[in-house]
Enzyme design. Structure first.
Site, PDB file in Angstrom:
ATOM      1  N   GLY A   1       0.782  -1.239   0.000  1.00 50.86           N
ATOM      2  CA  GLY A   1       0.000   0.000   0.000  1.00 50.86           C
ATOM      3  C   GLY A   1       0.808   1.279   0.000  1.00 50.86           C
ATOM      4  O   GLY A   1       0.321   2.313   0.472  1.00 50.86           O
ATOM      5  N   SER A   2       2.017   1.256  -0.557  1.00 44.64           N
ATOM      6  CA  SER A   2       2.781   2.511  -0.561  1.00 44.64           C
ATOM      7  C   SER A   2       2.146   3.531  -1.521  1.00 44.64           C
ATOM      8  O   SER A   2       2.204   4.739  -1.261  1.00 44.64           O
ATOM      9  CB  SER A   2       4.254   2.267  -0.904  1.00 44.64           C
ATOM     10  N   ASN A   3       1.526   3.062  -2.583  1.00 43.66           N
ATOM     11  CA  ASN A   3       0.804   4.003  -3.456  1.00 43.66           C
ATOM     12  C   ASN A   3      -0.424   4.575  -2.748  1.00 43.66           C
ATOM     13  O   ASN A   3      -0.733   5.761  -2.883  1.00 43.66           O
ATOM     14  CB  ASN A   3       0.406   3.321  -4.765  1.00 43.66           C
TER      15      ASN A   3
ATOM     16  N   HIS B   1       0.657   0.840 -13.160  1.00 47.00           N
ATOM     17  CA  HIS B   1       1.375  -0.360 -13.592  1.00 47.00           C
ATOM     18  C   HIS B   1       2.880  -0.051 -13.644  1.00 47.00           C
ATOM     19  O   HIS B   1       3.267   0.992 -14.187  1.00 47.00           O
ATOM     20  CB  HIS B   1       0.874  -0.811 -14.967  1.00 47.00           C
TER      21      HIS B   1
ATOM     22  N   ASN C   1      -5.590   2.626 -12.747  1.00 44.91           N
ATOM     23  CA  ASN C   1      -4.622   1.644 -12.270  1.00 44.91           C
ATOM     24  C   ASN C   1      -3.207   2.185 -12.459  1.00 44.91           C
ATOM     25  O   ASN C   1      -2.958   2.949 -13.384  1.00 44.91           O
ATOM     26  CB  ASN C   1      -4.778   0.345 -13.085  1.00 44.91           C
TER      27      ASN C   1
END
Ligand code: GAR
Length: 215
Positions: free
Chosen positions: A12-14, A109, A107
Site C-alpha cells: 500500500g505505498s501508493n 502499472h 490503475n
C-alpha cells in the site's frame, strides 16, 4: 472534493502517497473506503492509521468473479465513490465493476505500457534487457493493462539492475504520477476520446531521456 475508493492487495505505498497528497492539500479528494482482497495487507494498517474505513473482500466468499465485482461496485456506490483507484490490486477487474465505473477506474502499472503488462512488470523489463522502463497510470478496461494511458514516467534501466533495484527506482515515480493523475481527474482536466486521453491546459515541453547517455 472527489470521493475515492481504493482497492489494494499488499504493502500500500501508493495508497499512502495518495493519503499524503490529500493531507498536504495537493489532492482535492477524500478516501471513502479501502477494499482489500488480502487480510494480511499492510494497506489495512495505513487505513487504520488514517481513520479510513476498510473492507476485506475475498473472491472465495462469493459465488463467482462477477458476483465479487458486483458486490465491490455496490460497496463503492453506497459510499458515493466517484473514482476507483487500483493501488497495487493484483487482480484483473471484471465487467460488473467496469460497467459501474466506465473510465472511472485508474490503475498504476510498473512498466511503460503496452510493454510488460501483467505481473512482475519490473522483472520482465530486466529480463528483456530494455534500457528504459517506468510506470503508467491508465484507465481500466476489460483487458489486462490495456486501457487508455493517462500519464507515464520513464526511468533508466542499468545493466546490473535486479527486479528489486529497478522496482525501487520505478516506485519513486509511481508515488509522483499517481496523485498527479488523480488530481487531473479531480480538476476535470481529463477527456477520453477512444483510447486517447487528452489533458486540458497542459504545458508541453520537449525533453528526452537517453540511456546510456550519448557521449
Ligand atoms: C506497485 O509497484 C504497482 O505498480 C504494482 O504493484 C506495486 C504495489 O505496491 N502493481 C501491479 O503490478 C499491478 N499489475 P504498493 O502496494 O506499495 O503500492
Amino acid at each position: 472534493m472527489l470521493k475515492l475508493g481504493v482497492l489494494a492487495s499488499g504493502r500500500g505505498s501508493n495508497f499512502q502517497s495518495i493519503i499524503d497528497s490529500i493531507k498536504t492539500g495537493y489532492l482535492p479528494a477524500s478516501v471513502e473506503v479501502l477494499i482489500t482482497d488480502n487480510p494480511d495487507a499492510y494497506a489495512i494498517e495505513r487505513a487504520k492509521n488514517n481513520n479510513i474505513p476498510y473492507l476485506i473482500m475475498q473472491p472465495k466468499e462469493y459465488s463467482s468473479r462477477d458476483e465479487y465485482y458486483r458486490k465491490i461496485a455496490e460497496e463503492l456506490k453506497s459510499r458515493s465513490v466517484e473514482l476507483v483507484i487500483l493501488a497495487g490490486f493484483m487482480r484483473v477487474v471484471k465487467k460488473p465493476l467496469i460497467d459501474a465505473y466506465p473510465m472511472r477506474i485508474m490503475n498504476i502499472h510498473p512498466a511503460l505500457l503496452p510493454s510488460f503488462p501483467g505481473l512482475h512488470g519490473q522483472a520482465q523489463a530486466v529480463q528483456y534487457g530494455v534500457k528504459i522502463s517506468g510506470c503508467t497510470v491508465h484507465f481500466v478496461d476489460e483487458g489486462v493493462d490495456t486501457g487508455p494511458v493517462i500519464i507515464q514516467a520513464a526511468v533508466p534501466v542499468y545493466h546490473d539492475d535486479t527486479e528489486e533495484t529497478l522496482s525501487e527506482r520505478i516506485l519513486k515515480q509511481e508515488h509522483r504520477i499517481f496523485p498527479y493523475a488523480i488530481k487531473l481527474f479531480a480538476e476535470g482536466r481529463l477527456e477520453v476520446q477512444g483510447r486517447i486521453v487528452h489533458i486540458k491546459d497542459s504545458d508541453r515541453e520537449d525533453s528526452l531521456i537517453i540511456n546510456p547517455p550519448l557521449e
